[in-house]
Design an enzyme around this catalytic site. Sequence first.
Site, PDB file in Angstrom:
ATOM      1  N   THR A 182       0.836  -1.197   0.000  1.00 54.94           N
ATOM      2  CA  THR A 182       0.000   0.000   0.000  1.00 54.94           C
ATOM      3  C   THR A 182       0.873   1.251   0.000  1.00 54.94           C
ATOM      4  O   THR A 182       2.097   1.180  -0.116  1.00 54.94           O
ATOM      5  CB  THR A 182      -1.024  -0.034   1.166  1.00 54.94           C
ATOM      6  OG1 THR A 182      -1.947   1.037   0.980  1.00 54.94           O
ATOM      7  CG2 THR A 182      -0.373   0.090   2.529  1.00 54.94           C
ATOM      8  N   LYS A 232       3.359   1.500  -3.761  1.00 55.60           N
ATOM      9  CA  LYS A 232       2.726   0.745  -4.861  1.00 55.60           C
ATOM     10  C   LYS A 232       3.474   0.865  -6.184  1.00 55.60           C
ATOM     11  O   LYS A 232       3.385  -0.026  -7.018  1.00 55.60           O
ATOM     12  CB  LYS A 232       1.283   1.229  -5.058  1.00 55.60           C
ATOM     13  CG  LYS A 232       0.318   0.751  -3.996  1.00 55.60           C
ATOM     14  CD  LYS A 232      -1.094   1.153  -4.368  1.00 55.60           C
ATOM     15  CE  LYS A 232      -2.086   0.735  -3.308  1.00 55.60           C
ATOM     16  NZ  LYS A 232      -3.462   1.001  -3.677  1.00 55.60           N
ATOM     17  N   ASN A 250      -0.318  -3.753  -6.098  1.00 55.58           N
ATOM     18  CA  ASN A 250      -0.752  -3.834  -4.695  1.00 55.58           C
ATOM     19  C   ASN A 250      -0.708  -5.256  -4.147  1.00 55.58           C
ATOM     20  O   ASN A 250      -1.053  -5.483  -2.988  1.00 55.58           O
ATOM     21  CB  ASN A 250      -2.166  -3.244  -4.519  1.00 55.58           C
ATOM     22  CG  ASN A 250      -3.230  -4.212  -4.954  1.00 55.58           C
ATOM     23  OD1 ASN A 250      -3.044  -4.945  -5.925  1.00 55.58           O
ATOM     24  ND2 ASN A 250      -4.334  -4.243  -4.233  1.00 55.58           N
ATOM     25  N   GLY A 301      -5.337  10.631  -9.835  1.00 56.36           N
ATOM     26  CA  GLY A 301      -4.293  10.059  -8.975  1.00 56.36           C
ATOM     27  C   GLY A 301      -4.131   8.579  -9.289  1.00 56.36           C
ATOM     28  O   GLY A 301      -4.564   8.091 -10.349  1.00 56.36           O
ATOM     29  N   LEU A 320     -15.251   6.115  -4.982  1.00 58.12           N
ATOM     30  CA  LEU A 320     -14.214   5.191  -4.499  1.00 58.12           C
ATOM     31  C   LEU A 320     -14.041   5.301  -2.985  1.00 58.12           C
ATOM     32  O   LEU A 320     -13.495   4.415  -2.343  1.00 58.12           O
ATOM     33  CB  LEU A 320     -12.881   5.428  -5.227  1.00 58.12           C
ATOM     34  CG  LEU A 320     -12.680   4.474  -6.410  1.00 58.12           C
ATOM     35  CD1 LEU A 320     -13.744   4.661  -7.453  1.00 58.12           C
ATOM     36  CD2 LEU A 320     -11.303   4.620  -7.016  1.00 58.12           C
ATOM     37  N   TYR A 345     -15.354   5.025   0.709  1.00 53.60           N
ATOM     38  CA  TYR A 345     -16.414   4.226   1.345  1.00 53.60           C
ATOM     39  C   TYR A 345     -16.718   4.681   2.770  1.00 53.60           C
ATOM     40  O   TYR A 345     -17.582   4.118   3.430  1.00 53.60           O
ATOM     41  CB  TYR A 345     -16.061   2.729   1.324  1.00 53.60           C
ATOM     42  CG  TYR A 345     -14.686   2.428   1.860  1.00 53.60           C
ATOM     43  CD1 TYR A 345     -14.441   2.417   3.227  1.00 53.60           C
ATOM     44  CD2 TYR A 345     -13.625   2.180   1.007  1.00 53.60           C
ATOM     45  CE1 TYR A 345     -13.173   2.173   3.714  1.00 53.60           C
ATOM     46  CE2 TYR A 345     -12.360   1.925   1.481  1.00 53.60           C
ATOM     47  CZ  TYR A 345     -12.136   1.921   2.845  1.00 53.60           C
ATOM     48  OH  TYR A 345     -10.891   1.685   3.336  1.00 53.60           O
TER      49      TYR A 345
HETATM   50  P1  NDP Z   1      -4.097  10.285  -4.902  1.00 58.65           P
HETATM   51  O1  NDP Z   1      -3.505  11.086  -3.799  1.00 58.65           O
HETATM   52  O2  NDP Z   1      -3.192   9.572  -5.843  1.00 58.65           O
HETATM   53  O3  NDP Z   1      -5.027  11.268  -5.795  1.00 58.65           O
HETATM   54  C1  NDP Z   1      -5.883  12.201  -5.187  1.00 58.65           C
HETATM   55  C2  NDP Z   1      -6.778  12.831  -6.247  1.00 58.65           C
HETATM   56  O4  NDP Z   1      -7.674  13.733  -5.568  1.00 58.65           O
HETATM   57  C3  NDP Z   1      -6.010  13.669  -7.293  1.00 58.65           C
HETATM   58  O5  NDP Z   1      -6.663  13.578  -8.512  1.00 58.65           O
HETATM   59  C4  NDP Z   1      -6.136  15.077  -6.711  1.00 58.65           C
HETATM   60  O6  NDP Z   1      -6.050  16.102  -7.667  1.00 58.65           O
HETATM   61  C5  NDP Z   1      -7.552  15.030  -6.164  1.00 58.65           C
HETATM   62  N1  NDP Z   1      -7.738  16.073  -5.160  1.00 58.65           N
HETATM   63  C6  NDP Z   1      -7.214  16.123  -3.920  1.00 58.65           C
HETATM   64  N2  NDP Z   1      -7.590  17.256  -3.296  1.00 58.65           N
HETATM   65  C7  NDP Z   1      -8.385  17.940  -4.183  1.00 58.65           C
HETATM   66  C8  NDP Z   1      -9.101  19.173  -4.113  1.00 58.65           C
HETATM   67  N3  NDP Z   1      -9.085  19.920  -3.015  1.00 58.65           N
HETATM   68  N4  NDP Z   1      -9.824  19.539  -5.187  1.00 58.65           N
HETATM   69  C9  NDP Z   1      -9.862  18.767  -6.294  1.00 58.65           C
HETATM   70  N5  NDP Z   1      -9.207  17.600  -6.420  1.00 58.65           N
HETATM   71  C10 NDP Z   1      -8.487  17.183  -5.367  1.00 58.65           C
HETATM   72  O7  NDP Z   1      -5.125   9.292  -4.222  1.00 58.65           O
HETATM   73  P2  NDP Z   1      -5.654   7.890  -4.780  1.00 58.65           P
HETATM   74  O8  NDP Z   1      -5.855   8.019  -6.244  1.00 58.65           O
HETATM   75  O9  NDP Z   1      -4.796   6.814  -4.288  1.00 58.65           O
HETATM   76  O10 NDP Z   1      -7.065   7.755  -4.021  1.00 58.65           O
HETATM   77  C11 NDP Z   1      -8.184   8.564  -4.361  1.00 58.65           C
HETATM   78  C12 NDP Z   1      -9.369   8.168  -3.498  1.00 58.65           C
HETATM   79  O11 NDP Z   1      -9.757   6.840  -3.788  1.00 58.65           O
HETATM   80  C13 NDP Z   1      -9.037   8.215  -2.019  1.00 58.65           C
HETATM   81  O12 NDP Z   1     -10.070   8.869  -1.342  1.00 58.65           O
HETATM   82  C14 NDP Z   1      -8.964   6.773  -1.598  1.00 58.65           C
HETATM   83  O13 NDP Z   1      -9.442   6.613  -0.286  1.00 58.65           O
HETATM   84  C15 NDP Z   1      -9.904   6.107  -2.596  1.00 58.65           C
HETATM   85  N6  NDP Z   1      -9.528   4.699  -2.829  1.00 58.65           N
HETATM   86  C16 NDP Z   1     -10.419   3.711  -2.536  1.00 58.65           C
HETATM   87  C17 NDP Z   1     -10.108   2.388  -2.726  1.00 58.65           C
HETATM   88  C18 NDP Z   1     -11.109   1.328  -2.364  1.00 58.65           C
HETATM   89  O14 NDP Z   1     -10.722   0.163  -2.189  1.00 58.65           O
HETATM   90  N7  NDP Z   1     -12.373   1.642  -2.272  1.00 58.65           N
HETATM   91  C19 NDP Z   1      -8.799   1.986  -3.262  1.00 58.65           C
HETATM   92  C20 NDP Z   1      -7.940   3.101  -3.579  1.00 58.65           C
HETATM   93  C21 NDP Z   1      -8.300   4.400  -3.357  1.00 58.65           C
HETATM   94  P3  NDP Z   1      -4.629  16.769  -8.024  1.00 58.65           P
HETATM   95  O15 NDP Z   1      -3.955  15.808  -8.960  1.00 58.65           O
HETATM   96  O16 NDP Z   1      -4.986  18.048  -8.669  1.00 58.65           O
HETATM   97  O17 NDP Z   1      -3.884  16.936  -6.738  1.00 58.65           O
END
Ligand code: NDP
Length: 465
Positions: free
Chosen positions: A68, A72, A93, A134, A228, A230
Site C-alpha cells: 500500500t 505501490k 498492490n 491520482g 471510491l 467508502y
Molecule cells: P491520490 O492522492 O493519488 O489522488 C488524489 C486525487 O484527488 C487527485 O486527482 C487530486 O487532484 C484530487 N484532489 C485532492 N484534493 C483535491 C481538491 N481539493 N480539489 C480537487 N481535487 C483534489 O489518491 P488515490 O488516487 O490513491 O485515491 C483517491 C481516493 O480513492 C481516495 O479517497 C482513496 O481513499 C480512494 N480509494 C479507494 C479504494 C477502495 O478500495 N475503495 C482503493 C484506492 C483508493 P490533483 O492531482 O490536482 O492533486
Amino acid sequence: MVDINGKTRLIGLIGNPVEHTLSPVIHNGISKGLGVNSVYVPFKVESEGLADAVKGAYELNVLGMNVTVPHKNRVMESLLEIDEAAKQIGAVNTLVRMDGGYKGYNTDMLGLSRQIKEDGISLEGETVVILGAGGAAKAVVYMCLTEGAGKVYLLNRTFEKAEVIAKDMNTLQMGTVIVPMALEDYRQINEERLIVFQATSIGLAPHVEDVVLSDKEFYKKVKIGVDLIYNPANTRFMQLVTEAGGKAYNALKMLLYQGVIAYELWHDIHVPQDIVNDIYVELKRNVYPKDNIVLIGFMGSGKTTFGKALAEKQNMNFLDTDAFIEEQAGKPIAKIFEEDGEDYFRKLETEVLTRLRDTVTNTVFSTGGGMPLRTSNARLLKEIGRVYYLTAANQVIYERVKEDSNRPLLQCENPYERICMLMKERAPLYERAADVLVDTNSTDIEEVCGKIMEDYGTQHGNRVK
Ligand code: NDP
C-alpha cells in the site's frame, strides 16, 4: 485466527502507515472461514527499506504480500515479473510468490471491476467520467479500457496529470477514447446518462460535507455514480447523484474484492461467496461501527427481561423485533403466517431488519427465537450491533416457559422433549450468529447484565455507564 503451528504460512501487508489497515479483517477472516493455515500481518516499511523488505519476505518464505501507500509504484523495481494490467496502471498492490521472487498484480482494479459487475453495471460502449487523476483514477481508466467503455472524460484539478494518463492510455489503442479535461471545464461534457467514478480524496470522513463538484446541473446527467471513498457510507457525491435521480454506490466492495482476489492468487483457491458475504459484514462492522446490543436465543432465555434491564441501566432504547414486525404489518405474526405465508413473513423480516440497521442507534434489540436461524438475518443482526447469544440449559428453559400458553411451538404432548429437539438444531446456528455467548442459567439481573456490559465495554469503552 488459526492456531499457529509449524505449517502456518505468512501473508501480509507492507506500507507506511499500516496501523489502520482493514486487510487483516479480510484475510484472517477468509483463512478462518476456510480453515486455511495462513496468518496475515501488517508490516510498516520505510521507503529506504522497501527492496530489503521484499527480498527478506521472499527469504522468509512469505507466501504473498499486499503493498500500500507509498510503495505501490516503487515496489515494481523489486519484482521478478509484473502482470500486464499492473504494468499499464503503474501500480502493484499484490505480490504473489513464484520461483525466485514475486510477481506483481493490481487487484484494486480487478476488485472494482468485480464490484461493478456484482452491482449490475456494464461499461460496454458507455460514456464514463472519472473525477481525479491520482493512482486510483489511473486504475479506473485502465478498467474502462478493458471493459470496452466508449469514451472516458478524465477530469482533474491539475490538468497536466490527467493529460499524462490520457496520453499513456490512448497509446494502448484499446478502442476507448480518453479525453483529459481540467475539472472546472466539466460543463463541456455534452453527453447524458453518464457513469461517473469519483476518484479524488474529497469527501472522505471527517470532511463528509465536501464534494469535488457541487453543481446540481452536472448530476442531472449522471445515471450511475460510484464513489471510491467508502467512509462515510453515503458520501455527499453519492447524495447528489441520488437526489438527481441516479443510482449511487460507494466502493467498500472494491476494498473487499481486491483482498479476496489477492487471497485467491496467493492460495490458488476460490473463496466461496458465503464466506465473502461474511467478510463483507465484518468489514462494514469495522468501518461503520454500531453501538446497538442484539440479544438472540431460544424462548425463555431472557431476551426481554435482561434486554429491558440492560436498556434501563445503559440509558438505551429497547426494541422487540417481533413486536416491531407486528406493528409494521398491523397483525400478529401467527396471522401473517396464516394469511400471507411464510415467504412473505421472511421477506418482511429482512426488510424490517435492513431498515433498522440503517436507522437505529443506541438500542437494545430483543429478537424472535427464529430470527437468527436464517443466514441473511444473522448477517443483518451483526450489522445492527454486537450480538449476544443468551444460553440456558434445556431444563431451565422448560421451567421458565412451561406455564406460558402463548408459545405455539410448545403446545404439544411433551414440551420438554420439543425444547431439547429444537435446541439441538438451533444451538449451532445461534452460536454462529453470535459474537459472544452469555450464560443466563442464573436469573440474577445484575450478574447477566454485568457479563454483557463487561464485553460491550471492551468494544465501546466510553459508552459503559
Ligand atoms: P491520490 O492522492 O493519488 O489522488 C488524489 C486525487 O484527488 C487527485 O486527482 C487530486 O487532484 C484530487 N484532489 C485532492 N484534493 C483535491 C481538491 N481539493 N480539489 C480537487 N481535487 C483534489 O489518491 P488515490 O488516487 O490513491 O485515491 C483517491 C481516493 O480513492 C481516495 O479517497 C482513496 O481513499 C480512494 N480509494 C479507494 C479504494 C477502495 O478500495 N475503495 C482503493 C484506492 C483508493 P490533483 O492531482 O490536482 O492533486
